[in-house]
Design a protein around this motif. Structure first.
Motif, mmCIF file in Angstrom:
data_model
loop_
_atom_site.group_PDB
_atom_site.id
_atom_site.type_symbol
_atom_site.label_atom_id
_atom_site.label_comp_id
_atom_site.label_asym_id
_atom_site.label_seq_id
_atom_site.Cartn_x
_atom_site.Cartn_y
_atom_site.Cartn_z
ATOM 1 N N UNK A 44 0.819 -1.220 0.000
ATOM 2 C CA UNK A 44 0.000 0.000 0.000
ATOM 3 C C UNK A 44 0.848 1.265 0.000
ATOM 4 N N UNK A 45 1.925 1.272 0.736
ATOM 5 C CA UNK A 45 2.773 2.448 0.868
ATOM 6 C C UNK A 45 3.436 2.812 -0.464
ATOM 7 N N UNK A 46 3.602 1.850 -1.329
ATOM 8 C CA UNK A 46 4.321 2.064 -2.575
ATOM 9 C C UNK A 46 3.747 3.138 -3.469
ATOM 10 N N UNK A 47 2.447 3.277 -3.525
ATOM 11 C CA UNK A 47 1.840 4.261 -4.425
ATOM 12 C C UNK A 47 2.265 5.686 -4.088
ATOM 13 N N UNK A 48 2.401 5.989 -2.809
ATOM 14 C CA UNK A 48 2.852 7.321 -2.399
ATOM 15 C C UNK A 48 4.277 7.551 -2.892
ATOM 16 N N UNK A 49 5.125 6.546 -2.742
ATOM 17 C CA UNK A 49 6.503 6.662 -3.205
ATOM 18 C C UNK A 49 6.575 6.809 -4.722
ATOM 19 N N UNK A 50 5.703 6.115 -5.432
ATOM 20 C CA UNK A 50 5.677 6.215 -6.883
ATOM 21 C C UNK A 50 5.252 7.622 -7.300
ATOM 22 N N UNK A 51 4.266 8.179 -6.618
ATOM 23 C CA UNK A 51 3.866 9.554 -6.905
ATOM 24 C C UNK A 51 5.018 10.517 -6.722
ATOM 25 N N UNK A 52 5.789 10.327 -5.662
ATOM 26 C CA UNK A 52 6.969 11.161 -5.418
ATOM 27 C C UNK A 52 7.987 10.977 -6.541
ATOM 28 N N UNK A 93 7.403 10.079 -9.645
ATOM 29 C CA UNK A 93 6.900 10.727 -10.856
ATOM 30 C C UNK A 93 7.267 12.202 -10.838
ATOM 31 N N UNK A 94 7.127 12.850 -9.670
ATOM 32 C CA UNK A 94 7.486 14.264 -9.553
ATOM 33 C C UNK A 94 8.990 14.483 -9.675
ATOM 34 N N UNK A 95 9.797 13.568 -9.151
ATOM 35 C CA UNK A 95 11.256 13.737 -9.128
ATOM 36 C C UNK A 95 11.938 13.378 -10.445
ATOM 37 N N UNK A 96 11.599 12.229 -11.020
ATOM 38 C CA UNK A 96 12.336 11.761 -12.199
ATOM 39 C C UNK A 96 11.502 11.798 -13.477
ATOM 40 N N UNK A 97 10.229 12.040 -13.352
ATOM 41 C CA UNK A 97 9.392 12.190 -14.537
ATOM 42 C C UNK A 97 8.522 10.986 -14.836
ATOM 43 N N UNK A 98 7.417 11.286 -15.469
ATOM 44 C CA UNK A 98 6.436 10.260 -15.807
ATOM 45 C C UNK A 98 6.976 9.247 -16.806
ATOM 46 N N UNK A 99 7.720 9.720 -17.785
ATOM 47 C CA UNK A 99 8.212 8.819 -18.829
ATOM 48 C C UNK A 99 9.143 7.758 -18.247
ATOM 49 N N UNK A 100 10.029 8.176 -17.361
ATOM 50 C CA UNK A 100 10.952 7.219 -16.744
ATOM 51 C C UNK A 100 10.187 6.256 -15.834
ATOM 52 N N UNK A 101 9.207 6.767 -15.102
ATOM 53 C CA UNK A 101 8.402 5.890 -14.242
ATOM 54 C C UNK A 101 7.570 4.910 -15.066
ATOM 55 N N UNK A 102 7.100 5.350 -16.225
ATOM 56 C CA UNK A 102 6.368 4.439 -17.112
ATOM 57 C C UNK A 102 7.289 3.317 -17.580
ATOM 58 N N UNK A 147 2.662 -3.485 -9.405
ATOM 59 C CA UNK A 147 1.274 -3.033 -9.219
ATOM 60 C C UNK A 147 1.215 -1.659 -8.563
ATOM 61 N N UNK A 148 2.151 -1.391 -7.637
ATOM 62 C CA UNK A 148 2.160 -0.084 -6.982
ATOM 63 C C UNK A 148 2.553 1.011 -7.957
ATOM 64 N N UNK A 149 3.343 0.692 -8.956
ATOM 65 C CA UNK A 149 3.687 1.655 -10.006
ATOM 66 C C UNK A 149 2.535 1.815 -10.987
ATOM 67 N N UNK A 150 1.850 0.731 -11.285
ATOM 68 C CA UNK A 150 0.893 0.694 -12.391
ATOM 69 C C UNK A 150 -0.214 1.737 -12.285
ATOM 70 N N UNK A 151 -0.904 1.806 -11.179
ATOM 71 C CA UNK A 151 -2.059 2.702 -11.090
ATOM 72 C C UNK A 151 -1.673 4.179 -11.058
ATOM 73 N N UNK A 152 -0.703 4.600 -10.248
ATOM 74 C CA UNK A 152 -0.331 6.018 -10.312
ATOM 75 C C UNK A 152 0.204 6.428 -11.689
ATOM 76 N N UNK A 153 0.969 5.547 -12.314
ATOM 77 C CA UNK A 153 1.502 5.861 -13.641
ATOM 78 C C UNK A 153 0.367 5.934 -14.663
ATOM 79 N N UNK A 154 -0.602 5.027 -14.568
ATOM 80 C CA UNK A 154 -1.740 5.065 -15.488
ATOM 81 C C UNK A 154 -2.500 6.378 -15.348
ATOM 82 N N UNK A 155 -2.800 6.764 -14.128
ATOM 83 C CA UNK A 155 -3.574 7.985 -13.899
ATOM 84 C C UNK A 155 -2.768 9.213 -14.311
ATOM 85 N N UNK A 156 -1.479 9.242 -13.971
ATOM 86 C CA UNK A 156 -0.642 10.377 -14.367
ATOM 87 C C UNK A 156 -0.501 10.449 -15.885
#
Length: 171
Positions: free
Chosen positions: A22-30, A32-41, A76-85
């Motif tokens: 569960x905690x992973x999604x918050x870290x993924x959001x961070x 996305x802000x730090x290294x960019x959506x493309x790299x997180x994708x 999975x923790x990356x998948x949903x925040x990256x999809x929405x972003x």
């Protein structure tokens, strides 16, 4: 290939690991802000590939199967925040709710195919209490190879998005 008691233990462990992510999604959001959506994708797609490779190469080893659960949880923790972003980045916030609903509805429709895919992939060995060599081992390896290829092909998208962003920023 595991006896039913080990299958039950593995299913319990998988459930525990998934709930701890569960905690992973918050870290993924961070991230996305730090290294960019493309790299997180790209990271998301590579995590999916890593999990499939672990299953392909080491799926018979109990410890590596458990490791693949952790990789899948991170995926999975990356998948949903990256999809929405990605949705908001590429299509904007106008009609965001409708677009998000359509995205999940399409996902739900695709899930209808899962029963057929699982029946094809699973075989019948998991139903046997003995280690019967004549049972149908299914097509898990082929399924995992197909997933690695599809996730690899999808890597073209973040690479193209990153190139477009760099070109736009340089102008």
């Amino acid at each position: 290939d595991y006896p039913s008691d080990v299958q039950h233990e593995l299913a319990r462990y998988f459930t525990i690991v998934m709930s701890m992510g569960i905690v992973g999604s918050v870290l993924v959001g961070w991230l996305i802000d730090k290294i960019g959506l493309e790299i997180c994708t790209a990271l998301t797609l590579m995590l999916g590939q890593l999990q499939m490779v672990l299953l392909l190469l080491f799926g018979k080893r109990h410890s590596m199967l458990l490791t693949s659960y952790w990789v899948y949880t991170v995926f999975r923790q990356f998948l949903y925040p990256v999809f929405i972003a990605s949705l908001t980045s590429n299509l904007g916030f106008k009609y965001f709710g409708v677009l998000l609903g359509i995205g999940f509805a399409v996902g739900g429709c695709v899930q209808l195919l899962m029963t057929t895919l699982v029946e094809w992939a699973q075989g019948s060995c998991h139903l046997s209490e003995s280690n019967d060599e004549d049972c149908n081992h299914g097509h898990w390896e082929l399924l995992h190879v197909m997933q690695v290829i599809i996730l690899g092909a999808l890597l073209i998208v973040p690479v193209q998005d990153y190139r477009a962003k760099v070109l736009q920023d340089s102008n």
